[in-house]
Scaffold this active site. Sequence first.
Site, PDB file in Angstrom:
ATOM      1  N   LYS A  15     -17.233   8.313 -43.292  1.00  0.00           N
ATOM      2  CA  LYS A  15     -17.667   7.536 -42.132  1.00  0.00           C
ATOM      3  C   LYS A  15     -19.133   7.136 -42.251  1.00  0.00           C
ATOM      4  O   LYS A  15     -19.950   7.872 -42.814  1.00  0.00           O
ATOM      5  CB  LYS A  15     -17.444   8.384 -40.876  1.00  0.00           C
ATOM      6  CG  LYS A  15     -17.536   7.666 -39.550  1.00  0.00           C
ATOM      7  CD  LYS A  15     -17.092   8.624 -38.449  1.00  0.00           C
ATOM      8  CE  LYS A  15     -17.313   8.062 -37.062  1.00  0.00           C
ATOM      9  NZ  LYS A  15     -16.920   9.035 -36.024  1.00  0.00           N
TER      10      LYS A  15
ATOM     11  N   SER B  82     -14.667   7.202 -32.224  1.00  0.00           N
ATOM     12  CA  SER B  82     -15.501   6.375 -33.072  1.00  0.00           C
ATOM     13  C   SER B  82     -15.031   6.271 -34.520  1.00  0.00           C
ATOM     14  O   SER B  82     -15.535   5.443 -35.265  1.00  0.00           O
ATOM     15  CB  SER B  82     -16.933   6.913 -33.044  1.00  0.00           C
ATOM     16  OG  SER B  82     -16.990   8.235 -33.532  1.00  0.00           O
TER      17      SER B  82
ATOM     18  N   SER C  47     -13.080  11.496 -31.183  1.00  0.00           N
ATOM     19  CA  SER C  47     -13.348  10.483 -32.201  1.00  0.00           C
ATOM     20  C   SER C  47     -12.543  10.624 -33.487  1.00  0.00           C
ATOM     21  O   SER C  47     -12.548   9.720 -34.307  1.00  0.00           O
ATOM     22  CB  SER C  47     -14.838  10.462 -32.547  1.00  0.00           C
ATOM     23  OG  SER C  47     -15.583   9.916 -31.491  1.00  0.00           O
TER      24      SER C  47
END
Length: 487
Positions: free
Chosen positions: A86, A161, A185
């Site tokens: 990420k 996210s 997330s």
Amino acid sequence: MTETVGDKPLWDRPAAELAAGIREKSFSATEVAQAFLTRAEETNPHVNALVDIRPDEVLTQAAEADAAVAAGGDLPPLLGVPVSIKINTSQRGFASSHGVAAWAGAVAQGDAACVAALREAGATLLGRSNSPAFAVRWFTSNDLHGKTLNPWHPGHTPGGSSGGAAAAVAAGMTPIAQGNDIGGSVRFPAYCCGAVGLRPTVGLISGVEPRGAEEFDSPLSFQTMAVHGPLGWTVDDVRLGLHAMVTPDLDDPVGLPVRPPLGTPGRVKVALVRDAGVVKAQPAVNAALDDAARWLTEAGHEVEEVELPELGEAARLWSLLLYQELKTMMTEIEMFGDDAVRDSLASSFRAAAQIWGEQPSLTDYIRGYARRGTLIGRLQRYLGQDRVVLTPVAAEVPFEQDADLAGDSRMAELLAAQWPMQAVPVLGLPAISVPTGLRDGLPSGVQLIGGRFTEDLLLHVASDIEARAPRGRPSFAWAQPDPGQGL
């Protein structure tokens, strides 16, 4: 290059099968890497899930894996298996941009602890997954990398996210993705994209930044609630990712000095909780719970529907403890964030004010953390080592894109719908999101919550759901030619 072996292309095979095939020389790590690179070339332009793929570096890693196989000896468990990282997690040589344009040149000189663990496990690091700016929305877009779309339906969020991670896994760009979770997330994007996402017990996986990186005084809520965890297409993918990422690390303020046992599956009691006294679930969400409860009963587990108001109370505490600390970071977010993250947070704070008032006091905050400890004790005693809680992932089906920008009324609905995502971080417990099929063309799924360090118990129960749930990849029938986003 061989990109299909048997009846399935390499990109559509589980991580354990890929790792075994590479070790046994049924195919090479280079062939695996090329298959996933080709798949990304085909699908990423439609969804913009991975934002920095460097094919030459990927193939170099794969060649090193093939050389290790040729040399013989003990081989690491993820050798040659593609994994994405990420954009808010340090990976040497790549920008830790957090989706912020001003930080596009913030190239990491080393790996975060969980990335180093994946590298040590032999993973081929393939691309950076997109997230919202500062990773604080349940939607995935930013001014630096653009918007990530849900591979099943572009009008619905891929989650956030870790939305890029989930979209990439669902589209077949990687079998495993690293994500992080402080309010859903990992679990919510997995739900939205029809993948599996595990939030481990706090302290199990370290995300400590590389030595020499600029220090960040992490707020207490980040220390006690934020975790790194794996997303994958199958439960076994997630199991393999979890065991590779476990990182004993005393540099982490909540890290453990040893690798703890991850639980031993046995007879499981399943407590079904539909709403925890917060908000009623939509019919499609209740139908997914009914399916999961029936399948678990068929698998021999004892399922009982219960009330568990402690989960609702923990969810409400989340909007006090986390948001009060996020408010102290607003100067930086206002300065460097995009309009979407600023507007979303402002609306979130106003929604939380309906619960806690416009200006919660220091006493409210202190008592909130004190109450947190009491709730953890209650839930841990209830769960023990042989019970899991079955809940929705969210009280709604995957949200429409940018629903958090649709006004304060809609934001208040989102905050209530996400109670299963909020309760778990406050409690520090492990939880897994597992798909249950499609409803009206959108993924559906459920969440399982366990006691501390019972990840293997959760994976065991999740496998029983997965074995009975219909699965399939998104067809991209909605996709138009390259919209100008992607590699």
